[in-house]
Structures are given as structure tokens and as C-alpha cells.
Design an enzyme around this catalytic site. Structure first.
Site, PDB file in Angstrom:
ATOM      1  N   TRP A  20       0.842  -1.231   0.050  1.00  0.00           N
ATOM      2  CA  TRP A  20       0.071  -0.184  -0.043  1.00  0.00           C
ATOM      3  C   TRP A  20       0.855   1.209  -0.083  1.00  0.00           C
ATOM      4  O   TRP A  20       1.822   1.160   0.716  1.00  0.00           O
ATOM      5  CB  TRP A  20      -0.932  -0.009   1.141  1.00  0.00           C
ATOM      6  CG  TRP A  20      -1.751   1.086   1.405  1.00  0.00           C
ATOM      7  CD1 TRP A  20      -2.470   1.755   0.531  1.00  0.00           C
ATOM      8  CD2 TRP A  20      -2.093   1.931   2.617  1.00  0.00           C
ATOM      9  NE1 TRP A  20      -3.228   2.675   1.127  1.00  0.00           N
ATOM     10  CE2 TRP A  20      -2.871   2.833   2.342  1.00  0.00           C
ATOM     11  CE3 TRP A  20      -1.422   1.743   4.075  1.00  0.00           C
ATOM     12  CZ2 TRP A  20      -3.347   3.806   3.319  1.00  0.00           C
ATOM     13  CZ3 TRP A  20      -1.890   2.402   5.112  1.00  0.00           C
ATOM     14  CH2 TRP A  20      -2.934   3.547   4.526  1.00  0.00           C
ATOM     15  N   ASP A  37      -0.615  -5.599   9.261  1.00  0.00           N
ATOM     16  CA  ASP A  37      -1.791  -4.797   9.183  1.00  0.00           C
ATOM     17  C   ASP A  37      -3.007  -5.445   8.651  1.00  0.00           C
ATOM     18  O   ASP A  37      -3.084  -6.210   7.519  1.00  0.00           O
ATOM     19  CB  ASP A  37      -1.401  -3.918   8.012  1.00  0.00           C
ATOM     20  CG  ASP A  37      -2.086  -2.741   7.725  1.00  0.00           C
ATOM     21  OD1 ASP A  37      -3.094  -2.637   8.124  1.00  0.00           O
ATOM     22  OD2 ASP A  37      -1.917  -2.054   6.576  1.00  0.00           O
ATOM     23  N   LYS A  97     -13.092   0.214   6.532  1.00  0.00           N
ATOM     24  CA  LYS A  97     -13.746  -0.377   5.484  1.00  0.00           C
ATOM     25  C   LYS A  97     -14.770  -1.266   6.159  1.00  0.00           C
ATOM     26  O   LYS A  97     -15.965  -1.027   5.701  1.00  0.00           O
ATOM     27  CB  LYS A  97     -12.619  -1.476   4.902  1.00  0.00           C
ATOM     28  CG  LYS A  97     -11.347  -0.892   4.644  1.00  0.00           C
ATOM     29  CD  LYS A  97     -11.344   0.348   3.691  1.00  0.00           C
ATOM     30  CE  LYS A  97      -9.889   0.922   4.052  1.00  0.00           C
ATOM     31  NZ  LYS A  97      -9.784   1.853   2.718  1.00  0.00           N
TER      32      LYS A  97
HETATM   33  C1  LMR Z   1      -6.767   2.955   0.102  1.00  0.00           C
HETATM   34  O1  LMR Z   1      -5.981   2.052   0.152  1.00  0.00           O
HETATM   35  O2  LMR Z   1      -7.184   3.425  -1.113  1.00  0.00           O
HETATM   36  C2  LMR Z   1      -7.588   3.345   1.167  1.00  0.00           C
HETATM   37  O3  LMR Z   1      -6.846   2.686   2.186  1.00  0.00           O
HETATM   38  C3  LMR Z   1      -7.432   4.982   1.256  1.00  0.00           C
HETATM   39  C4  LMR Z   1      -5.938   5.498   1.768  1.00  0.00           C
HETATM   40  O4  LMR Z   1      -5.968   6.007   2.705  1.00  0.00           O
HETATM   41  O5  LMR Z   1      -5.238   5.169   0.882  1.00  0.00           O
END
Ligand code: LMR
Length: 396
Positions: free
Chosen positions: A130, A211, A246
């Protein structure tokens, strides 16, 4: 003073929403930021949350400060949800935890806590991970390295390469794992693969950092906790960042949990005092509202059942949207087999197309998603799926 700073590019994920808003094409499609959407493209308030909110409004008698650790009923219920209500770790009083301002807040305060142990510590993240993991953890001062995770060419987890790299990581390092619904790829490990990762973790002795931001969106609330529970029960120490954004749809309320599973009750007390002091030193205490709502829902059998069935509905709808996209692409004769999308889990699918193709989707078709080729599956609906499939076929 601030003229010495460079102007920064928009955030790679949140910046997409602004670009989407500015696009005047009425047929534009938003598959960017990870928020759940219904068939009409709205993100409704989860009904259990709406009921809890009404109840809280009637019951709340004060807005005085809470404590740096947050709402205790929230913490206890969340630990049960993640670790299992009969978890041996909870029975042995080995979990320190605080309510955090969202999953991001949880990641950051755990990273800050790690700097108190060793300011030069290295955290390994999956390649890819991420986009916000790196700033959240790196800006605390920790070093970041990556381990291989997902192969775009085969749309599958690079399991052997990952194990090879994990087998070189020293005891002094930390390894971040996605508990379920890997973000951005949607490529999760099987139970057997998780057990092999646990073996390497035990052999190397590094600290696993989980996570878990999408519990319930993969295979189910219990099923998605498999890896976290496996590691928590087998190892002396793990740390966990969880999010309620979420699965409770509490995005803007910023509700998450930072937990530290320790070797003993005595270490738990140390960890609890440290993590509270980290929180106090950054934001003092978390906002109480969202945590209070989660506490109400998880403490009331009827509301909890209602929430579980809403999570089940969101998950099954996203699974059916995966099938709908795959079948539209195959019916229209796409020259690439997208059936892997059906195997990916959670809210995201990695389409395994190039950044240039992603840009073309945006420029030529007003379809917005992250450069890595991550799409938010929940942004697909019956009205836009054909347009999405046609656009994809045209950029392939
Ligand atoms: C995402 O991955 O789109 C969400 O978790 C929002 C973010 O804060 O990036």
C-alpha cells in the site's frame, strides 16, 4: 519560511479523487480510493452504525476527555474480533492495545514505538505494498526494505522468492504482512503458505507486524483473521495495526487499533505504558466517537449480527463484481485472460497492466485507478462494467 520547501505532487491514491472530480466526462468511472460503493456509486452509512449512532446520541452525557488508550470497551471487543474471543493470548493477558485514529494512526504509533526500541530498525514491506505504508513507517525514522511478493506476469504470489528473502532477515528486523486482502494486489496467501511463512519467522526470529485493514472482505470475518491468529498463538511477540474504516464503513471517523502481543503480562504492562505515551506525545488521545460506535455494535448481539450480515453482503457483492468484470472481458474477446481477478481477495484487484496503460485509461476513457494498476472493485456496477471492459480492451 516555507518557500524553501518543494511543491509536492498529489497523493498517489487520495489525489485521484480530486482528478476524478475535475473530469467533466459524465461517463467517468472512479476505481481509485478504497471505499465501498453500492450499485448507485454511493458509500452509505452501514445500518448497524446508523443505529449505534442514534443510541450514542441519546446516551452520551459528556464530552470530557477520554484517556490516551481510548475507549476500553472498543479495545476489548476489537481484540476479540481480531484474535478470537477465546484467544489464549487474551486469556494470558498478553495484549497491550490502544484505540488509534484510523489504521494509519495505528501504523504510525506502532512505528513510533519501534523507534523507541531501536531508532535504526529496519521494517520490510512487500513489493508492492500500500503506497502509504512507506511514508507512515518511514517518516517515523525507520528504514524500509522490500521483500518480493507479487508477480505481475503470472498474477500470483511470488512465494518461493518471498521465502528466500524472508530467510535472510535478521532477528533485529520487523516484517510487515497484510493480514488479509493484500493491498494493492488482492493476492493473498493460502493457509499452507502462511504456515510456511510462520516457520521462517520462527527460524529467523524477526518481529511480524500485521496490518489488517479489510477483515471480513476476503473470505469472512473469522476466516480473514487466520494468519494473525496463527502468528499470535505461535510466537512470543507480534504487533498488529487494525482499521475499522472499511468493515464498519467508518472512514472519516478515523477508528483503528494498535496492539502489541507480548511475551508476558509484565511486558504487556511496559508496552501499554509506552504506546500510551507515544499517543499522548502525538495527538494526546484518539477521537472517541467512532470507537464508541464500534463498542456499541460489538457489545450488542442483535446489532453485531446485523453488522456481520452487512459485511457479508459487501463481501459477496464485491465477489460478484469480480465475476461480472471477468465475464464482460471474456465475452468481448479481450486478448488477455483476466480470470485471475476472480481469485484475488477483498476490495482491490491488480489488473497487471502497465502504468502507461493505466494513464491511457485515465486520459482516453476517464477511468481512474492507481498507477500500479490497482482498481477498487466496489466501484464497478452494472451500468459501467461494459464501458470499463471496452476501455480495458482498447488499451491492451
Ligand atoms: C486505499 O488504499 O485506497 C485506502 O486505504 C485509502 C487510503 O488512505 O489510501
Amino acid at each position: 519560511m516555507f518557500e524553501v520547501l518543494p511543491q509536492l505532487a498529489p497523493d498517489p491514491i487520495l489525489g485521484l479523487s480530486a482528478a476524478f472530480k475535475q473530469d467533466s466526462n459524465p461517463r467517468k468511472i472512479d476505481l481509485g480510493v478504497g471505499v465501498y460503493k453500492d450499485e448507485q456509486g454511493n458509500t452509505p452509512i452501514v445500518s448497524a452504525v446508523a443505529k449505534a449512532s442514534k443510541r450514542l446520541l441519546e446516551q452520551e452525557t459528556s464530552k470530557t476527555y477520554i484517556t490516551p488508550q481510548g475507549v476500553q470497551g472498543f479495545i476489548d471487543n476489537m481484540l476479540g474480533l481480531i484474535l478470537g474471543h477465546k484467544s489464549p493470548v487474551l486469556m494470558a493477558d498478553r495484549a497491550a492495545a490502544v484505540q488509534a485514529p484510523g489504521g494509519c494512526g495505528a501504523l504510525r504509533i506502532l512505528a513510533e514505538l519501534l523507534t523507541r526500541v531501536n531508532k535504526d530498525l529496519t521494517v520490510w514491506v512487500s513489493d508492492p505494498t500500500w503506497a502509504n505504508h512507506i511514508p507512515l513507517i518511514g517518516n517515523a525514522g525507520l528504514k524500509i526494505k522490500t521483500y518480493p511478493y507479487y508477480d505481475k506476469a503470472t498474477a500470483s504470489v511470488k512465494f518461493d522468492e518471498m521465502i528466500d528473502t524472508l530467510s535472510t532477515i535478521p532477528q533485529t528486523d520487523v516484517v510487515l504482512f497484510h493480514g488479509c486482502c493484500h493491498n494493492p494486489t488482492g493476492g493473498d496467501m493460502t493457509k499452507e503458505q502462511w504456515r510456511a511463512v510462520l516457520d521462517v519467522t520462527q527460524q529467523q526470529g524477526f518481529l511480524p507486524f500485521f496490518d489488517i485493514a479489510y477483515q471480513g472482505f476476503g473470505d469472512g470475518l473469522e476466516e480473514d483473521a487466520y494468519a494473525v491468529r496463527l502468528f499470535a498463538e505461535a510466537l512470543p511477540e507480534i504487533i498488529i495495526a487494525a482499521s475499522c474504516s472499511k468493515n464498519f464503513g467508518l472512514y472519516r471517523e478515523r477508528v483503528g487499533l494498535a496492539a502489541i502481543i507480548t511475551q508476558s503480562t509484565q511486558t504487556r504492562q511496559i508496552a501499554q505504558s509506552q504506546i500510551q505515551s507515544v499517543a499522548r506525545g502525538i495527538y494526546s488521545m484518539p477521537p472517541s466517537y467512532g470507537g464508541a460506535l464500534v463498542e456499541i455494535i460489538l457489545s450488542d448481539d442483535a446489532l453485531k449480527q446485523e453488522w456481520i450480515s452487512e459485511v457479508d453482503d459487501m463481501r459477496t457483492r464485491m465477489q460478484s463484481l469480480r465475476g461480472m468484470l471477468v465475464s464482460a472481458l471474456s465475452k468481448k474477446g479481450a486478448n488477455k485472460d483476466f480470470s485471475f481477478v476472480n481469485q484475488q481477495k477483498g476490495m482491490f484487484s491488480y489488473l497487471c497492466i502497465s502504468p502507461d496503460q493505466v494513464q491511457q485509461m485515465r486520459d482516453d476513457h476517464s477511468v481512474y485507478f492507481v498507477d500500479s494498476s490497482r482498481v477498487n472493485i466496489a466501484g464497478i456496477n452494472h451500468e459501467n462494467v461494459d464501458r470499463l471492459a471496452d476501455a480495458l480492451i482498447s488499451v491492451l
